[in-house]
Design an enzyme around this catalytic site. Structure first.
Site, PDB file in Angstrom:
ATOM      1  N   ALA A 117       0.844  -1.189   0.000  1.00 56.93           N
ATOM      2  CA  ALA A 117       0.000   0.000   0.000  1.00 56.93           C
ATOM      3  C   ALA A 117       0.880   1.240   0.000  1.00 56.93           C
ATOM      4  O   ALA A 117       1.332   1.703   1.055  1.00 56.93           O
ATOM      5  CB  ALA A 117      -0.932  -0.018   1.206  1.00 56.93           C
ATOM      6  N   PHE A 149      -5.792   2.693  -5.355  1.00 52.23           N
ATOM      7  CA  PHE A 149      -5.198   1.967  -6.483  1.00 52.23           C
ATOM      8  C   PHE A 149      -4.244   0.858  -6.018  1.00 52.23           C
ATOM      9  O   PHE A 149      -3.146   0.715  -6.556  1.00 52.23           O
ATOM     10  CB  PHE A 149      -4.457   2.921  -7.435  1.00 52.23           C
ATOM     11  CG  PHE A 149      -5.303   4.048  -7.966  1.00 52.23           C
ATOM     12  CD1 PHE A 149      -6.458   3.794  -8.678  1.00 52.23           C
ATOM     13  CD2 PHE A 149      -4.939   5.362  -7.747  1.00 52.23           C
ATOM     14  CE1 PHE A 149      -7.238   4.828  -9.170  1.00 52.23           C
ATOM     15  CE2 PHE A 149      -5.708   6.416  -8.235  1.00 52.23           C
ATOM     16  CZ  PHE A 149      -6.868   6.143  -8.949  1.00 52.23           C
ATOM     17  N   GLU A 234       9.986  -4.332  -9.041  1.00 54.34           N
ATOM     18  CA  GLU A 234       8.642  -4.257  -9.613  1.00 54.34           C
ATOM     19  C   GLU A 234       8.715  -3.949 -11.102  1.00 54.34           C
ATOM     20  O   GLU A 234       8.009  -4.570 -11.911  1.00 54.34           O
ATOM     21  CB  GLU A 234       7.812  -3.197  -8.896  1.00 54.34           C
ATOM     22  CG  GLU A 234       6.398  -3.069  -9.467  1.00 54.34           C
ATOM     23  CD  GLU A 234       5.490  -2.214  -8.618  1.00 54.34           C
ATOM     24  OE1 GLU A 234       5.082  -2.681  -7.538  1.00 54.34           O
ATOM     25  OE2 GLU A 234       5.202  -1.072  -9.040  1.00 54.34           O
ATOM     26  N   GLY A 332     -11.203  -6.325 -38.676  1.00 53.97           N
ATOM     27  CA  GLY A 332     -12.454  -6.483 -37.943  1.00 53.97           C
ATOM     28  C   GLY A 332     -12.332  -7.425 -36.771  1.00 53.97           C
ATOM     29  O   GLY A 332     -12.935  -7.192 -35.703  1.00 53.97           O
ATOM     30  N   THR A 357       4.502   6.927 -13.895  1.00 51.91           N
ATOM     31  CA  THR A 357       4.039   7.228 -15.248  1.00 51.91           C
ATOM     32  C   THR A 357       5.206   7.507 -16.196  1.00 51.91           C
ATOM     33  O   THR A 357       6.319   7.833 -15.771  1.00 51.91           O
ATOM     34  CB  THR A 357       3.116   8.451 -15.245  1.00 51.91           C
ATOM     35  OG1 THR A 357       3.894   9.595 -14.847  1.00 51.91           O
ATOM     36  CG2 THR A 357       1.947   8.262 -14.293  1.00 51.91           C
TER      37      THR A 357
END
Length: 371
Positions: A117, A149, A234, A332, A357
């Site tokens: 967390a 999140f 990570e 498609g 980010t």
């Protein structure tokens, strides 16, 4: 190394079962989690003393790349990577022997699902200014605040909380280990999202949560050191899975371009298609190169700050573009959920956001270059 890369191959059928239904319903695949447990991949980087396989960082990256090649369930794969890195990795590196003995065997077996967390609603990238506080009272910390999140939160049994015990900045953070069900800890329901839908994402709230000092991981004020250690892994572990997915998607797209015919020839003969496939290959191998070289650097203890930021940016953005090209090449079929091509595009988007980010990574690189 081929044995590590092929570790998950025997589990392919179970990992890929009922994916359309699970993705549509955003359900955590408990049956598939048992396959992950049985495969032993969660044990890969850990000490045999706790039931681990004792593999190196770069060997673990290969195992996770193999998971990405085999499993079409990107959400499940992401939850598995989080399971390895969120609590197990920092416990092994920073915790005392009592915490390791109590928790690592069940983390490695997957009997305890874990989450870390870190992120808060006020700013996911601004980890140095975490607002959740922990005030020491005798042999406990009293925690108040909230997290947002958090991957695996709705199903997790064990959480590593990053909390503020001092002034803002790198020396004010501390890590506390908390079991689900502890009074004062509340996990919210799963949050619906665009992709990685089988990986549950949720919120946590803390109200007068009392955590024993004995469940601190590392010393008070050393949370940033834990965070830095964890985030390196990570990035490398999660995006090794991404590399495996890119490798599989490329092979499948090449096969489709050879088999699909239009105007009397395979569509791969048309330059508009063949150039897209060539670009997909270039991006995949560029991602592989960055991951390999950065993994070796981190494993050898070299400064890899720029490399990690670049790797995360290159691989995550390449994955989005390759997934988009695959949709276009499949035409498609590419937009029909039944074929799974559009799901890969939805799953790819989050990679440019989690673990910092793309914008944050570029800012970090510029700063490290002295700008």
């Amino acid at each position: 190394m081929s044995d590590i890369l092929q570790l998950m191959t025997p589990w392919a059928e179970r990992l890929n079962a009922d994916l359309d239904t699970l993705d549509s319903g955003a359900e955590f695949p408990w049956d598939k989690w048992s396959a992950v447990q049985e495969s032993g991949i969660l044990r890969t980087p850990f000490d045999p003393r706790y039931g681990g396989h004792g593999r190196s960082l770069t060997e673990t990256m290969l195992a996770l790349e193999g998971l990405g090649r085999v499993s079409r369930d990107s959400g499940l794969s992401f939850s598995a990577s989080t399971q390895i890195v969120s609590v197990g990795v920092p416990l092994q590196r920073f915790a005392d022997d009592d915490l390791k003995d109590r928790f690592l065997p069940k983390i490695l077996s997957g009997d305890l699902i874990t989450a870390h967390a870190i992120t808060e609603e006020s700013g996911g990238s601004d980890a140095m200014n975490i607002a959740t506080t922990a005030v020491r009272e005798g042999d406990h910390y009293v925690v108040n605040g909230a997290k947002m999140f958090i991957t695996n939160a709705p199903v997790a049994d064990l959480f590593l909380l990053y909390v503020r015990t001092g002034a803002p900045g790198p020396f004010g953070l501390t890590c506390l280990l908390v079991e689900a069900g502890t009074p004062g800890l509340k996990a919210g329901p799963p949050l619906d999202k665009i992709g990685l839908r089988t990986s549950p994402l949720g919120t946590l709230a803390f109200e007068e949560l009392r955590v024993p000092v004995a469940q601190r991981v590392g010393g008070e004020g050393t949370g940033f050191l834990v965070l830095d250690y964890v985030m390196k892994r990570e990035v490398l572990f999660a995006f090794s899975i991404t590399l495996g997915e890119m490798t599989r998607r490329l092979a499948e797209t090449i096969r489709f371009a050879k088999e699909r015919t239009q105007f009397g020839q395979s569509i791969g003969k048309y330059q508009a298609i063949s150039h897209k496939v060539a670009d997909m290959k270039i991006r995949t191998e560029t991602a592989r190169k960055w991951l390999h070289d950065t993994g070796v650097k981190v494993e050898s203890g070299q400064d890899a700050a720029v490399d990690l930021a670049a790797t995360k940016t290159v691989v995550s953005e390449a994955n989005v573009q390759n997934a988009l090209d695959a949709v276009r090449i499949h035409g498609g079929r590419g937009v029909l959920t039944a074929h799974g091509v559009e799901r890969a595009l939805r799953d790819s988007v989050a990679g440019t956001i989690y673990s910092g980010t793309s914008e944050i990574q570029r800012t970090r690189i510029a700063s490290l270059l002295g700008l």
